[in-house]
Design a protein around this motif. Structure first.
Motif, PDB file in Angstrom:
ATOM      1  N   CYS A 176      50.276 -37.826 -44.966  1.00 28.53           N
ATOM      2  CA  CYS A 176      50.356 -38.677 -43.568  1.00 28.53           C
ATOM      3  C   CYS A 176      49.172 -38.995 -43.136  1.00 28.53           C
ATOM      4  N   ARG A 177      47.873 -38.348 -43.455  1.00 27.09           N
ATOM      5  CA  ARG A 177      46.646 -39.084 -43.220  1.00 27.09           C
ATOM      6  C   ARG A 177      46.179 -40.303 -43.749  1.00 27.09           C
ATOM      7  N   LEU A 178      46.802 -40.321 -45.212  1.00 29.14           N
ATOM      8  CA  LEU A 178      46.498 -41.480 -45.939  1.00 29.14           C
ATOM      9  C   LEU A 178      47.401 -42.527 -45.051  1.00 29.14           C
ATOM     10  N   ALA A 179      48.619 -42.474 -44.822  1.00 29.96           N
ATOM     11  CA  ALA A 179      49.614 -43.221 -44.009  1.00 29.96           C
ATOM     12  C   ALA A 179      48.891 -43.543 -42.725  1.00 29.96           C
ATOM     13  N   ALA A 180      48.042 -42.768 -42.086  1.00 30.90           N
ATOM     14  CA  ALA A 180      47.558 -43.169 -40.763  1.00 30.90           C
ATOM     15  C   ALA A 180      46.297 -44.175 -40.951  1.00 30.90           C
ATOM     16  N   LEU A 181      45.614 -44.087 -42.241  1.00 28.63           N
ATOM     17  CA  LEU A 181      44.610 -45.165 -42.320  1.00 28.63           C
ATOM     18  C   LEU A 181      44.888 -46.725 -41.814  1.00 28.63           C
ATOM     19  N   VAL A 182      46.124 -47.081 -42.078  1.00 31.97           N
ATOM     20  CA  VAL A 182      46.765 -48.423 -41.792  1.00 31.97           C
ATOM     21  C   VAL A 182      46.723 -48.602 -40.343  1.00 31.97           C
ATOM     22  N   PRO A 183      47.525 -47.907 -39.583  1.00 35.53           N
ATOM     23  CA  PRO A 183      47.500 -48.193 -38.317  1.00 35.53           C
ATOM     24  C   PRO A 183      46.090 -48.131 -37.614  1.00 35.53           C
ATOM     25  N   TRP A 184      45.282 -47.139 -37.940  1.00 36.47           N
ATOM     26  CA  TRP A 184      44.084 -47.033 -37.295  1.00 36.47           C
ATOM     27  C   TRP A 184      43.310 -48.300 -37.687  1.00 36.47           C
ATOM     28  N   ALA A 185      43.405 -48.541 -38.589  1.00 36.58           N
ATOM     29  CA  ALA A 185      42.553 -50.073 -38.967  1.00 36.58           C
ATOM     30  C   ALA A 185      43.203 -51.147 -38.251  1.00 36.58           C
ATOM     31  N   GLU A 186      44.645 -51.221 -37.982  1.00 34.57           N
ATOM     32  CA  GLU A 186      44.913 -52.479 -37.238  1.00 34.57           C
ATOM     33  C   GLU A 186      44.526 -52.291 -35.792  1.00 34.57           C
ATOM     34  N   MET A 187      44.448 -51.039 -35.442  1.00 36.82           N
ATOM     35  CA  MET A 187      44.118 -50.753 -33.775  1.00 36.82           C
ATOM     36  C   MET A 187      42.725 -51.346 -33.792  1.00 36.82           C
ATOM     37  N   GLN A 188      41.911 -51.355 -34.916  1.00 40.15           N
ATOM     38  CA  GLN A 188      40.332 -51.728 -34.775  1.00 40.15           C
ATOM     39  C   GLN A 188      40.376 -53.302 -34.947  1.00 40.15           C
ATOM     40  N   THR A 189      41.403 -53.808 -35.729  1.00 39.08           N
ATOM     41  CA  THR A 189      41.124 -55.113 -36.121  1.00 39.08           C
ATOM     42  C   THR A 189      41.654 -55.928 -34.927  1.00 39.08           C
ATOM     43  N   ALA A 190      42.667 -55.260 -34.095  1.00 38.04           N
ATOM     44  CA  ALA A 190      43.538 -56.052 -33.055  1.00 38.04           C
ATOM     45  C   ALA A 190      42.558 -56.138 -32.009  1.00 38.04           C
ATOM     46  N   ALA A 191      41.491 -54.897 -31.794  1.00 37.19           N
ATOM     47  CA  ALA A 191      40.412 -54.945 -30.738  1.00 37.19           C
ATOM     48  C   ALA A 191      39.388 -55.896 -31.126  1.00 37.19           C
ATOM     49  N   GLU A 192      39.092 -55.840 -32.194  1.00 42.46           N
ATOM     50  CA  GLU A 192      38.098 -56.893 -32.752  1.00 42.46           C
ATOM     51  C   GLU A 192      38.623 -58.348 -32.361  1.00 42.46           C
ATOM     52  N   HIS A 193      39.568 -58.941 -32.773  1.00 42.67           N
ATOM     53  CA  HIS A 193      40.234 -59.967 -32.615  1.00 42.67           C
ATOM     54  C   HIS A 193      40.385 -60.557 -31.254  1.00 42.67           C
ATOM     55  N   SER A 194      40.464 -59.578 -30.240  1.00 37.97           N
ATOM     56  CA  SER A 194      41.024 -59.809 -28.827  1.00 37.97           C
ATOM     57  C   SER A 194      39.473 -59.729 -28.225  1.00 37.97           C
ATOM     58  N   TYR A 195      38.511 -59.257 -28.597  1.00 37.96           N
ATOM     59  CA  TYR A 195      37.393 -58.994 -27.704  1.00 37.96           C
ATOM     60  C   TYR A 195      36.548 -60.446 -27.902  1.00 37.96           C
ATOM     61  N   ASP A 196      36.251 -60.777 -26.618  1.00 37.34           N
ATOM     62  CA  ASP A 196      35.459 -62.142 -26.540  1.00 37.34           C
ATOM     63  C   ASP A 196      34.109 -62.107 -26.678  1.00 37.34           C
ATOM     64  N   ARG A 197      33.548 -62.291 -27.865  1.00 41.16           N
ATOM     65  CA  ARG A 197      32.095 -61.958 -28.243  1.00 41.16           C
ATOM     66  C   ARG A 197      31.484 -63.235 -27.719  1.00 41.16           C
ATOM     67  N   SER A 198      31.917 -64.293 -27.207  1.00 41.17           N
ATOM     68  CA  SER A 198      31.357 -65.593 -26.850  1.00 41.17           C
ATOM     69  C   SER A 198      30.483 -65.161 -25.660  1.00 41.17           C
ATOM     70  N   ALA A 199      29.892 -66.247 -25.149  1.00 41.74           N
ATOM     71  CA  ALA A 199      29.156 -66.316 -23.938  1.00 41.74           C
ATOM     72  C   ALA A 199      29.944 -66.307 -22.834  1.00 41.74           C
ATOM     73  N   ASP A 200      31.394 -66.536 -23.011  1.00 39.93           N
ATOM     74  CA  ASP A 200      32.348 -66.530 -21.670  1.00 39.93           C
ATOM     75  C   ASP A 200      32.506 -65.334 -21.423  1.00 39.93           C
ATOM     76  N   CYS A 201      32.680 -64.339 -22.245  1.00 37.80           N
ATOM     77  CA  CYS A 201      32.943 -62.841 -21.988  1.00 37.80           C
ATOM     78  C   CYS A 201      34.163 -62.562 -21.246  1.00 37.80           C
ATOM     79  N   ARG A 202      35.300 -63.471 -21.336  1.00 34.15           N
ATOM     80  CA  ARG A 202      36.370 -63.471 -20.925  1.00 34.15           C
ATOM     81  C   ARG A 202      37.413 -62.257 -20.827  1.00 34.15           C
ATOM     82  N   PHE A 203      37.478 -61.423 -22.120  1.00 36.99           N
ATOM     83  CA  PHE A 203      38.168 -60.336 -21.994  1.00 36.99           C
ATOM     84  C   PHE A 203      37.372 -59.030 -22.994  1.00 36.99           C
TER      85      PHE A 203
END
Length: 644
Positions: A176-203
Motif C-alpha cells: 500500500c505504501r508503493l501504491a501511495a506513491l502515485v497519488p502523492w506524486a499526482e497531488m504534487q504535480t497538480a499543485a505545481e501545474h496550478s501554481y502561478d509562478r509568473s509575475a501575475d501571481c494569480r493563484f
C-alpha cells in the motif's frame, strides 16, 4: 511498480516528478532567490509592503480520501484547483454515461488552496480503483467497490483504532505504501501545474495532506492538516498509522523535511478541536502525563495555528445557555464533543479555542513557554473537491461525515442540520506567492471567516492616537508603532496599550451583495489572581441593537448596517503585570442559514403539515437554527509584562 523494491520505486516516482516539473517550468522561470523566495519563480508584480488580504481554503478532500471516494467523489486534485480558480466542476451522483447529476461553481475564485487528502489510506484507495496493480482483487477491495460504506468503516477502523494497514497491503504495509506513491506524486504535480509562478501571481497552491488521528476511548478527534512551504516535500506523507501521536508527526516532519537537505519547511494545523473530547489540547503529553517544556516548545514551533471553523462546526467558544454568557458562542455549535458520534455533549473543556488560549497562559506560568499560542484560520473540509464552497445559498453538502450522495441525490436537505458550508482562511501577505503566504501563516498574521470575504485588521501598540481611524495612513502607522494580529506585545511600565480594530464588509458580487456589519468586538482572556480562567467580550464599534433582522418567509434582510467599522480601543481593566490575550470578532447583520434558505425555496410551512415533504422535516425540528450571523475571527495578540 510492485516488482521493484519500495525505496527504488519511491525514488523513481520522485525523480520523474522533479524532471517533468523542471521541464515544464524552467523556460519561463527567473531566479528569484534574491527576493526571498525558497524556490524558483518570477517575482510578483503586485507586492504591497502593508500587505493585503488573500482568501483561501487549506482543507480539501478529493477522490484519494477514503471517506470522499466511498461517497462517489471523482474530483481529482487538478480539478479541485480548477474549481478554486473559478471553473465549474461536476458533482456526484454520476450517470452510466459518466456525466455528473450536479455541478458547482464559485462566484469568485480563491487566491490560494491546498488539497489535503487523508494520508493514511491513499494507497488503499488507489489500489482498489486500479485494475492492473496488486491487491485490486483482494476481498477488501471487493468490499470497497461493492459495499463502499462497509469499507469506509472497516478501513477507518484499522487505520485510526488499530494504526494498521489491511491485509492486502502485505508485510509492514509495503504494497500500500508503493501504491501511495502515485497519488502523492499526482497531488504534487497538480499543485505545481496550478501554481502561478509568473509575475501575475494569480493563484497559489500548497502541497499538503491530513494526518487523521483519533483518541480511541472517547472518539476524540485529533486530526491535523500539514502544509508544506514549497515543492520540496517528503517522499511520502507521515500518517497516523506510522506516526500515531502528534509528537511523532512532528518528529517525522523534523527528520524528513526540516532537517533534510534543501528548503523543505512545514507547519501543522489542528482542526475540529470542538470534536476532540478535550484531547486535542489536553494540557498534557500525548497519551497523558505532565507536559514538559520541550514538548511545549515543539508544539509551539510546529503548530502556530488552529482551524476555528469548518464544515463540522465552529470551535471558538462553548455556549451553555446560562444568563449573561456570550450568546454568539452558540454559532454552529455541534451537539456532541467527539467525531466518533458517541452520545457525549460538549462542555467548556471540550477543546474550544477561547478556553485553550487561556489554558496556554496558565501553562506558560509553569513551563516558561506557551504551547497554545495559536492564531486562527477556517476552511471548508469539503469532501467533494470544491475548495472555498462556503456560500450559504449554494450549499450541496460536503460529504464526509455528512449525508452521502454517491448513488442518488438525497431528497430534501442535502446535509445534516448540524453541519454548515464551512469557512475561509485569510492571510495578510505582501503578495500571492507560497513564501509570502506561508510566512503569514507562520507569524499568525491570519484570520478566519465563516464564509464571507470580510476584511479584518487588528493591531496593538503604545502610541496609537485616538483619531487613528481617521488617518489615511493608519495601517502604515499601525505597523510602524505596533504589532499586528498574531503578534506579541511586551509591557512598558504602567503604560496602557491601544488597539486598532478595523473591519470592512464583504463587497459581494452583482447577484449576491455582501451583508452589512452589525458590530465589532474585542475578546480578552486572562488568568486572575486566584488562578482562574477569565474571559470578557467588549463591543468596540457598531451595536447589537442596530435594528437589523431577516424575514424568515423570504430570507430578505431588513435594516441598516455598516460598510466599515473602526475603533481605537483601550482596556480600562488593563493590568501591566498580568498576561493576557486579545482577539477580535466581526459580526454581520442576521441572515438566513443554508437550511432555512432551502426550506423557504421548497415552500415548507411548519404550520401546514402537507407542505413538509420528504426530506424537509428538519425545517421544523427543534434544533433547526434558521438565522445566523456570519463573522470573522482574528488571530490573537498576546500581552506579557516587561519582566516576563
Amino acid at each position: 511498480m510492485t516488482a521493484c523494491k519500495y525505496r527504488h520505486c519511491r525514488s523513481l516516482v520522485r525523480w520523474a516528478l522533479v524532471f517533468f516539473t523542471a521541464l515544464y517550468w524552467l523556460p519561463s522561470l527567473a531566479l528569484a532567490t534574491a527576493a526571498g523566495y525558497t524556490e524558483q519563480r518570477q517575482p510578483c508584480a503586485d507586492h504591497d509592503p502593508q500587505r493585503r488580504a488573500l482568501f483561501g481554503d487549506l482543507h480539501v478532500h478529493t477522490r484519494y480520501s477514503l471517506d470522499a471516494s466511498t461517497q462517489g467523489t471523482r474530483t481529482t486534485p487538478e480539478q479541485a484547483y480548477q474549481f478554486a480558480r473559478g471553473e465549474a466542476i461536476g458533482i456526484q451522483p454520476w450517470g452510466e454515461n459518466g456525466e455528473a447529476a450536479r455541478s458547482l461553481q464559485l462566484r469568485r475564485p480563491l487566491d490560494f488552496a491546498m488539497v489535503s487528502d487523508h494520508a493514511e489510506l491513499i494507497g488503499e484507495v488507489r489500489m482498489c480503483n486500479t485494475p492492473d496493480i496488486e491487491g485490486y482483487n483482494s476481498w477488501q477491495c471487493l468490499l470497497y467497490r461493492h459495499v463502499p460504506r462497509g469499507a469506509y468503516y472497516l478501513f477507518n477502523y484499522m487505520a485510526t483504532m488499530k494504526q494498521s494497514h489491511l491485509g492486502m497491503c502485505g508485510e509492514d504495509g509495503v504494497t500500500c505504501r508503493l501504491a501511495a506513491l502515485v497519488p502523492w506524486a499526482e497531488m504534487q504535480t497538480a499543485a505545481e501545474h496550478s501554481y502561478d509562478r509568473s509575475a501575475d501571481c494569480r493563484f497559489t497552491t500548497f502541497v499538503g495532506y491530513e494526518w487523521t488521528g483519533m483518541e480511541s476511548d472517547s472518539g476524540g478527534n485529533l486530526h491535523r492538516n500539514v502544509v508544506f512551504r514549497n515543492a520540496q516535500v517528503p517522499d511520502l506523507p507521515a500518517g497516523f498509522i506510522d506516526s500515531p501521536s502528534a509528537h511523532l508527526l512532528w518528529q517525522s516532519l523534523d527528520r524528513h523535511c526540516l532537517e533534510a537537505d534543501g528548503a523543505c519547511d512545514a507547519l501543522v494545523i489542528p482542526h475540529n478541536s470542538n470534536l476532540s473530547a478535550g484531547y486535542m489540547f489536553s494540557g498534557e503529553l500525548d497519551g497523558g502525563g505532565v507536559m514538559s517544556a520541550d514538548y511545549a516548545a515543539d508544539r509551539r514551533r510546529f503548530e502556530p495555528l488552529v482551524e476555528i471553523m469548518q464544515h463540522k462546526g465552529a470551535s471558538e467558544c462553548y455556549f451553555a445557555g446560562a444568563p449573561g454568557s456570550d450568546e454568539l458562542c452558540a454559532f454552529e455549535q455541534l451537539p456532541k464533543d467527539n467525531i466518533a458520534g458517541y452520545d457525549a455533549p460538549p462542555g467548556k473543556d471540550t477543546g474550544f479555542v477561547r478556553q485553550v488560549l487561556t489554558d496556554g497562559l496558565a501553562l506558560e506560568q509553569t513551563l516558561g513557554i506557551n504551547p497554545y499560542q495559536l492564531g486562527v484560520i477556517a476552511s471548508t473540509d469539503t469532501h467533494l473537491g470544491t475548495p472555498g464552497a462556503a456560500e450559504e445559498d449554494r450549499f450541496l453538502g460536503h460529504g464526509g461525515a455528512g449525508v452521502p450522495a454517491g448513488g442518488e441525490i438525497p431528497p430534501g436537505l442535502p446535509d445534516k442540520l448540524e453541519y454548515n458550508p464551512g469557512g475561509l482562511a485569510v492571510v495578510w501577505a505582501e503578495e500571492n506567492s507560497r513564501d509570502s503566504i506561508f510566512a503569514a501563516l507562520r507569524r499568525r498574521e491570519a484570520y478566519a471567516t465563516s464564509g464571507p470575504r470580510i476584511s479584518s485588521r487588528f493591531f496593538a501598540g503604545w502610541n496609537f492616537p485616538e483619531d487613528l481611524c481617521a488617518s489615511p495612513d493608519r495601517i502604515a502607522r499601525a505597523y510602524a508603532d505596533g504589532v499586528p494580529m498574531g503578534g506579541e506585545l511586551v509591557g512598558r511600565g504602567d503604560t496602557v496599550p491601544g488597539f486598532l480594530v478595523v473591519a470592512s464588509k464583504d463587497p459581494g458580487t452583482a447577484d449576491a451583495p455582501g451583508m452589512p456589519l452589525q458590530r465589532l468586538q474585542v475578546i480578552k482572556g486572562w488568568i486572575d489572581e486566584r488562578g482562574q480562567s477569565r474571559h470578557r467580550v467588549f463591543d468596540v464599534a457598531g451595536k447589537a441593537d442596530n435594528g437589523a433582522s431577516v424575514d424568515l418567509d423570504t430570507c430578505e434582510p431588513r435594516g441598516e448596517g455598516a460598510a466599515q467599522l473602526c475603533a481605537v480601543w483601550r482596556d480600562e481593566d488593563f493590568k501591566p503585570d498580568q498576561r493576557a490575550y486579545y482577539y477580535t470578532r466581526v459580526v454581520e447583520n442576521p441572515s438566513c442559514r443554508w437550511s432555512q434558505r432551502q426550506c423557504v425555496a421548497a415552500g415548507v410551512d411548519c404550520a401546514v403539515p402537507e407542505t413538509v415533504i420528504e426530506g424537509y422535516s428538519g425545517c421544523c425540528a427543534a434544533e433547526h437554527r434558521p438565522v445566523i450571523q456570519e463573522r470573522a475571527w482574528s488571530s490573537p495578540i498576546w500581552y506579557s509584562p516587561a519582566d516576563g
